[in-house]
Design a protein around this motif. Structure first.
Motif, PDB file in Angstrom:
ATOM      1  N   PRO A 152      50.049   1.929  63.567  1.00 58.27           N
ATOM      2  CA  PRO A 152      50.019   3.014  64.055  1.00 58.27           C
ATOM      3  C   PRO A 152      47.516   2.199  65.023  1.00 58.27           C
ATOM      4  CG  PRO A 152      49.313   3.707  61.898  1.00 58.27           C
ATOM      5  CD  PRO A 152      50.466   2.666  62.211  1.00 58.27           C
ATOM      6  N   SER A 159      48.510  11.165  71.886  1.00 59.56           N
ATOM      7  CA  SER A 159      48.155  11.463  70.414  1.00 59.56           C
ATOM      8  C   SER A 159      48.006  10.069  69.589  1.00 59.56           C
ATOM      9  CB  SER A 159      49.435  12.454  69.692  1.00 59.56           C
ATOM     10  OG  SER A 159      50.448  11.356  69.816  1.00 59.56           O
ATOM     11  N   ALA A 192      49.588   7.593  68.403  1.00 54.61           N
ATOM     12  CA  ALA A 192      50.306   6.709  67.799  1.00 54.61           C
ATOM     13  C   ALA A 192      50.277   5.186  68.938  1.00 54.61           C
ATOM     14  CB  ALA A 192      51.716   7.924  67.724  1.00 54.61           C
ATOM     15  N   THR A 227      54.348   1.328  67.813  1.00 57.47           N
ATOM     16  CA  THR A 227      54.643   1.466  65.594  1.00 57.47           C
ATOM     17  C   THR A 227      56.757   1.975  65.382  1.00 57.47           C
ATOM     18  OG1 THR A 227      54.774   3.990  66.491  1.00 57.47           O
ATOM     19  CG2 THR A 227      52.763   2.886  65.231  1.00 57.47           C
ATOM     20  N   GLN A 229      57.152   3.629  58.979  1.00 62.63           N
ATOM     21  CA  GLN A 229      56.170   4.376  60.059  1.00 62.63           C
ATOM     22  C   GLN A 229      55.973   5.394  59.447  1.00 62.63           C
ATOM     23  OE1 GLN A 229      58.805   5.482  63.687  1.00 62.63           O
ATOM     24  NE2 GLN A 229      59.864   2.964  63.142  1.00 62.63           N
ATOM     25  N   LYS A 230      56.100   6.000  58.699  1.00 62.75           N
ATOM     26  CA  LYS A 230      55.518   7.811  57.744  1.00 62.75           C
ATOM     27  C   LYS A 230      54.259   7.140  57.105  1.00 62.75           C
ATOM     28  CE  LYS A 230      58.725  10.726  59.269  1.00 62.75           C
ATOM     29  NZ  LYS A 230      58.581  11.372  59.909  1.00 62.75           N
ATOM     30  N   ASN A 285      52.665   4.722  57.654  1.00 60.40           N
ATOM     31  CA  ASN A 285      51.633   4.107  58.293  1.00 60.40           C
ATOM     32  C   ASN A 285      50.760   5.455  59.409  1.00 60.40           C
ATOM     33  OD1 ASN A 285      52.259   1.419  58.555  1.00 60.40           O
ATOM     34  ND2 ASN A 285      53.193   1.369  60.144  1.00 60.40           N
ATOM     35  N   LYS A 286      51.357   6.796  59.075  1.00 58.92           N
ATOM     36  CA  LYS A 286      51.012   8.074  59.772  1.00 58.92           C
ATOM     37  C   LYS A 286      50.075   8.347  58.570  1.00 58.92           C
ATOM     38  CE  LYS A 286      54.315   9.217  63.470  1.00 58.92           C
ATOM     39  NZ  LYS A 286      55.409  10.645  63.642  1.00 58.92           N
ATOM     40  N   GLN A 330      46.798   7.164  59.038  1.00 60.10           N
ATOM     41  CA  GLN A 330      45.931   7.552  59.827  1.00 60.10           C
ATOM     42  C   GLN A 330      45.366   8.774  58.665  1.00 60.10           C
ATOM     43  OE1 GLN A 330      47.959   8.881  63.097  1.00 60.10           O
ATOM     44  NE2 GLN A 330      48.312   6.810  63.413  1.00 60.10           N
ATOM     45  N   TYR A 331      45.665   9.261  58.147  1.00 59.39           N
ATOM     46  CA  TYR A 331      45.378  11.070  57.952  1.00 59.39           C
ATOM     47  C   TYR A 331      44.659  10.803  57.248  1.00 59.39           C
ATOM     48  CZ  TYR A 331      45.326  14.940  55.216  1.00 59.39           C
ATOM     49  OH  TYR A 331      44.862  16.026  54.227  1.00 59.39           O
ATOM     50  N   ILE A 374      53.712  15.946  57.133  1.00 57.71           N
ATOM     51  CA  ILE A 374      53.327  14.339  57.975  1.00 57.71           C
ATOM     52  C   ILE A 374      54.870  13.704  57.679  1.00 57.71           C
ATOM     53  CG2 ILE A 374      52.651  12.257  58.219  1.00 57.71           C
ATOM     54  CD1 ILE A 374      49.231  13.435  57.450  1.00 57.71           C
TER      55      ILE A 374
END
Length: 347
Positions: free
Chosen positions: A50, A95, A97, A101, A111-112, A114-115, A118-119, A138
């Protein structure tokens, strides 16, 4: 049929057979050569996570070799400058993203992860609590059973790319915290530049330059950074003003060299490894970094592995030659010796 005629037919058949086998062998060798060339020129995907406009994802490199600047440093952004910039801007404004990705090679759990990265980075920068409940949202309820695996992937990325360790505040608790990995500070020879946040941009840049044959044109560097959500002239929530960071700060610290391309008119500029980068890391360390991000081994990148191996051997030889010189004063038993004619400042 006369015996002589039969012999001629058999001889002709053997010639045809030999010719066919020779052509088959030649074709096989050509195919093998093309496959080898393709393997060495395949575009390494250095950034497949991301955008760091709101966070950061992993570097991912496909087994391949250094690419030339004409092929956009072999990166996954091997497209026209306009399209690459347009996609990057679009991903930045949607957003946070990255469209990268969505690549098929990146599985859903990555992918999850990567999110989650971010968080975690957002919470760390804002100094706000890291809640397990937020991370479960998430990951989504459909993948809740895979939460431990997703969190492990995110934790590995935070550690490897940023030098930040994810820890539970209490065992089996619902809150987490991020701390600097002690492994990054145990070696006194490494400066704090290898820690968060600078490590998150320096190591990717060194990897990109390495895969580009140790010389990366400035325009290709910015294409790469755009994929990370980093834009010239725009303040980044982690790295600050990126142009000053990579063309001044890291240059002054001698981790990067920023110079004009020889004989370029109009002037163009390029990035190289600086003296401290050569001293504090190596080709093999960068390759190991890329391999870990791809869950593989350095040998999975044969075209650059041999080069990294030669570099390690040369470094070992240099250290071995330096050790006797470093130990020579002790052999004198403390007695004074004649001043070397090479010493510019004799006492």
């Amino acid at each position: 049929m006369p015996r002589g005629h039969k012999s001629k037919l058999r001889a002709r058949e053997r010639r045809h057979q030999n010719k066919a086998e020779a052509q088959s062998l030649k074709s096989a060798q050509a195919i093998a050569g093309e496959e080898e060339e393709a393997a060495c020129s395949s575009s390494p995907v250095l950034w497949d996570g991301p955008s760091t406009s709101t966070g950061a994802g992993p570097l991912q490199a496909s087994p391949g070799a250094p690419a030339t600047s004409s092929t956009t440093a072999g990166m996954s952004y091997e497209r026209s400058a306009g399209k690459a910039k347009g996609r990057a801007r679009k991903s930045k404004n949607s957003s946070g993203a990255s469209t990268f990705t969505k690549k098929p090679g990146l599985n859903i759990l990555s992918q999850k992860a990567n999110k989650l990265v971010q968080y975690l980075l957002n919470q760390y920068k804002k100094k706000e609590p890291i809640r397990k409940a937020d991370m479960l949202k998430i990951v989504h309820k459909w993948y809740r059973k895979d939460f431990s695996e997703v969190l492990r992937k995110a934790t590995d990325l935070m550690d490897l790319v940023y030098g930040l360790e994810v820890k539970e505040v209490k065992p089996n608790g619902n809150f987490y915290t991020l701390v600097h990995n002690q492994d990054d500070t145990d070696d006194g020879s490494l400066s704090t530049v290898w820690r968060f946040p600078i490590k998150g941009i320096l190591m990717p840049l060194l990897s990109m330059i390495f895969l580009n044959g140790y010389r990366a044109p400035e325009e290709e560097v910015w294409k790469f950074l755009n994929m990370m959500g980093v834009y010239a002239g725009e303040i980044h929530f982690i790295f600050g003003e990126p142009r000053k960071l990579i063309t001044q700060d890291l240059v002054q610290k001698e981790y990067l060299v920023y110079q004009q391309v020889p004989n370029s008119d109009p002037p163009r500029y390029e990035f190289l490894w600086g003296p401290r980068a050569h001293a504090e890391t190596s080709k093999m360390k960068v390759l190991e970094f890329l391999a870990k991000l791809n869950d593989s081994e350095p040998t999975a990148f044969p075209c650059v592995y041999q080069e990294a191996l030669r570099d390690e051997e040369e470094r070992a030889q240099a250290r071995a030659q330096a050790e006797p010189r470093a130990g020579s004063p002790s052999k004198a038993g403390g007695h004074p010796t004649a001043t070397s004619s090479h010493d510019p400042h004799p006492e």
